[in-house]
Design a protein around this motif. Sequence first.
Motif, PDB file in Angstrom:
ATOM      1  N   SER A   1       0.847  -1.193   0.000  1.00 44.95           N
ATOM      2  CA  SER A   1       0.000   0.000   0.000  1.00 44.95           C
ATOM      3  C   SER A   1       0.882   1.241   0.000  1.00 44.95           C
ATOM      4  O   SER A   1       1.994   1.234   0.508  1.00 44.95           O
ATOM      5  N   GLU A   2       0.376   2.309  -0.571  1.00 44.69           N
ATOM      6  CA  GLU A   2       1.148   3.543  -0.694  1.00 44.69           C
ATOM      7  C   GLU A   2       0.250   4.736  -0.417  1.00 44.69           C
ATOM      8  O   GLU A   2      -0.908   4.765  -0.839  1.00 44.69           O
ATOM      9  N   ALA A   3       0.778   5.724   0.314  1.00 43.78           N
ATOM     10  CA  ALA A   3       0.106   7.006   0.492  1.00 43.78           C
ATOM     11  C   ALA A   3       0.861   8.052  -0.300  1.00 43.78           C
ATOM     12  O   ALA A   3       2.087   8.116  -0.241  1.00 43.78           O
ATOM     13  N   GLY A   4       0.120   8.855  -1.044  1.00 37.34           N
ATOM     14  CA  GLY A   4       0.736   9.933  -1.810  1.00 37.34           C
ATOM     15  C   GLY A   4       0.379  11.274  -1.209  1.00 37.34           C
ATOM     16  O   GLY A   4      -0.768  11.722  -1.296  1.00 37.34           O
ATOM     17  N   GLY A   5       1.346  11.925  -0.550  1.00 35.54           N
ATOM     18  CA  GLY A   5       1.114  13.246   0.016  1.00 35.54           C
ATOM     19  C   GLY A   5       1.487  14.322  -0.987  1.00 35.54           C
ATOM     20  O   GLY A   5       2.481  14.198  -1.704  1.00 35.54           O
ATOM     21  N   HIS A   6       0.672  15.360  -1.053  1.00 37.78           N
ATOM     22  CA  HIS A   6       0.983  16.431  -2.010  1.00 37.78           C
ATOM     23  C   HIS A   6       0.453  17.763  -1.515  1.00 37.78           C
ATOM     24  O   HIS A   6      -0.514  17.819  -0.752  1.00 37.78           O
ATOM     25  N   GLN A   7       1.100  18.807  -1.946  1.00 35.76           N
ATOM     26  CA  GLN A   7       0.696  20.170  -1.632  1.00 35.76           C
ATOM     27  C   GLN A   7      -0.348  20.624  -2.642  1.00 35.76           C
ATOM     28  O   GLN A   7      -0.196  20.398  -3.841  1.00 35.76           O
ATOM     29  N   TRP A   8      -1.416  21.255  -2.174  1.00 33.88           N
ATOM     30  CA  TRP A   8      -2.428  21.750  -3.101  1.00 33.88           C
ATOM     31  C   TRP A   8      -1.830  22.810  -4.026  1.00 33.88           C
ATOM     32  O   TRP A   8      -1.041  23.651  -3.597  1.00 33.88           O
ATOM     33  N   LEU A   9      -2.261  22.766  -5.298  1.00 33.00           N
ATOM     34  CA  LEU A   9      -1.794  23.734  -6.292  1.00 33.00           C
ATOM     35  C   LEU A   9      -2.858  24.786  -6.604  1.00 33.00           C
ATOM     36  O   LEU A   9      -2.747  25.507  -7.599  1.00 33.00           O
ATOM     37  N   GLY A  10      -3.878  24.888  -5.763  1.00 31.44           N
ATOM     38  CA  GLY A  10      -4.912  25.907  -5.890  1.00 31.44           C
ATOM     39  C   GLY A  10      -5.690  25.980  -4.595  1.00 31.44           C
ATOM     40  O   GLY A  10      -5.712  25.017  -3.833  1.00 31.44           O
ATOM     41  N   HIS A  11      -6.323  27.118  -4.320  1.00 25.31           N
ATOM     42  CA  HIS A  11      -7.086  27.248  -3.081  1.00 25.31           C
ATOM     43  C   HIS A  11      -8.316  26.346  -3.073  1.00 25.31           C
ATOM     44  O   HIS A  11      -8.686  25.796  -2.039  1.00 25.31           O
ATOM     45  N   ALA A  12      -8.975  26.206  -4.241  1.00 27.33           N
ATOM     46  CA  ALA A  12     -10.227  25.460  -4.304  1.00 27.33           C
ATOM     47  C   ALA A  12     -10.078  24.098  -4.964  1.00 27.33           C
ATOM     48  O   ALA A  12     -10.984  23.276  -4.883  1.00 27.33           O
ATOM     49  N   HIS A  13      -8.960  23.849  -5.640  1.00 26.18           N
ATOM     50  CA  HIS A  13      -8.746  22.571  -6.331  1.00 26.18           C
ATOM     51  C   HIS A  13      -7.311  22.126  -6.100  1.00 26.18           C
ATOM     52  O   HIS A  13      -6.385  22.924  -6.236  1.00 26.18           O
ATOM     53  N   PRO A  14      -7.117  20.853  -5.755  1.00 28.93           N
ATOM     54  CA  PRO A  14      -5.760  20.416  -5.414  1.00 28.93           C
ATOM     55  C   PRO A  14      -4.805  20.331  -6.597  1.00 28.93           C
ATOM     56  O   PRO A  14      -3.584  20.446  -6.422  1.00 28.93           O
ATOM     57  N   ASP A  15      -5.332  20.137  -7.789  1.00 26.45           N
ATOM     58  CA  ASP A  15      -4.451  19.896  -8.937  1.00 26.45           C
ATOM     59  C   ASP A  15      -5.100  20.394 -10.225  1.00 26.45           C
ATOM     60  O   ASP A  15      -5.431  19.602 -11.121  1.00 26.45           O
ATOM     61  N   PRO A  16      -5.310  21.708 -10.354  1.00 24.03           N
ATOM     62  CA  PRO A  16      -6.058  22.231 -11.500  1.00 24.03           C
ATOM     63  C   PRO A  16      -5.421  21.921 -12.852  1.00 24.03           C
ATOM     64  O   PRO A  16      -6.126  21.816 -13.861  1.00 24.03           O
TER      65      PRO A  16
END
Length: 280
Positions: A1-16
Amino acid sequence: SEAGGHQWLGHAHPDPGRIHYKAICKALRSTAAHAGVELADVRAWVDVSSIPQANPGTQNLAIASLPAFASCVDYFVVISPDAIHADTGRACDARTYRKRCWCRAEITACWARRGASRMFVATNRGLRPLFTHDPDAEASPGRLLNHDECLAECLDVFGGQLTCCHLRHPGGQPCDREALATPMLGLIGELYRDRARRPEAWARVADRLDDLFPKTFSYEDETGSRELPLFGDLVAATMRLADAEAAGAPFSPTAPLRGLTPGASACDRRNAAAPERAER
């Protein structure tokens, strides 16, 4: 199993721009190869996609459980290719990921329960260990963060950046620091309980408890700034309860806690506000 942590790239959408989506796909293939398994056998947990979105109550419970999710996987991969934040126009990479409060919480949770041996970062240069030679983070011109400095930075969860604070908690919404207090308290309780088995992990935090788990925090909204409870004496209370349990003392929920200051009441404030899902 794997967890993918990421920083949001938008205030309202994580990966526009779907930048992280492409990086996640590549990281999954790399993780499968590292583990020696078929890609079809990998189970991935990814922020937002793996969190229920329709019911606000269930959503808030899942968000508060992010550290638990991050700590239960075989691999933890920070997804941080070079990117630009859609709203702020600022660069986002492995260095800025580690500045975020929620991202630090994910890293700390996995490290506390699983150690660092299977923690990686996926950048434009591929997959590499998270806590070794880090070309993305410079403490000063010409000097790279070493393992200890990088880990020390990530363990400072509540010193990290939060969008809710940047936006000054519209409508009096609770601060995400309050939501994080309970799961992080559970982690420090585990580290203290298991300190004889994992002395090196406990040693990383033992002398920094007051800094890493502050009693109060500064909360600001449209009405002004004020100091609110965060951990209070909850860390001391957790340690007292662990000591009482180890000594075989009869369980009493109040005796070891007399004279201690309570911590944040985020649950009541969050349920009252019921905020929409926003950048973490």
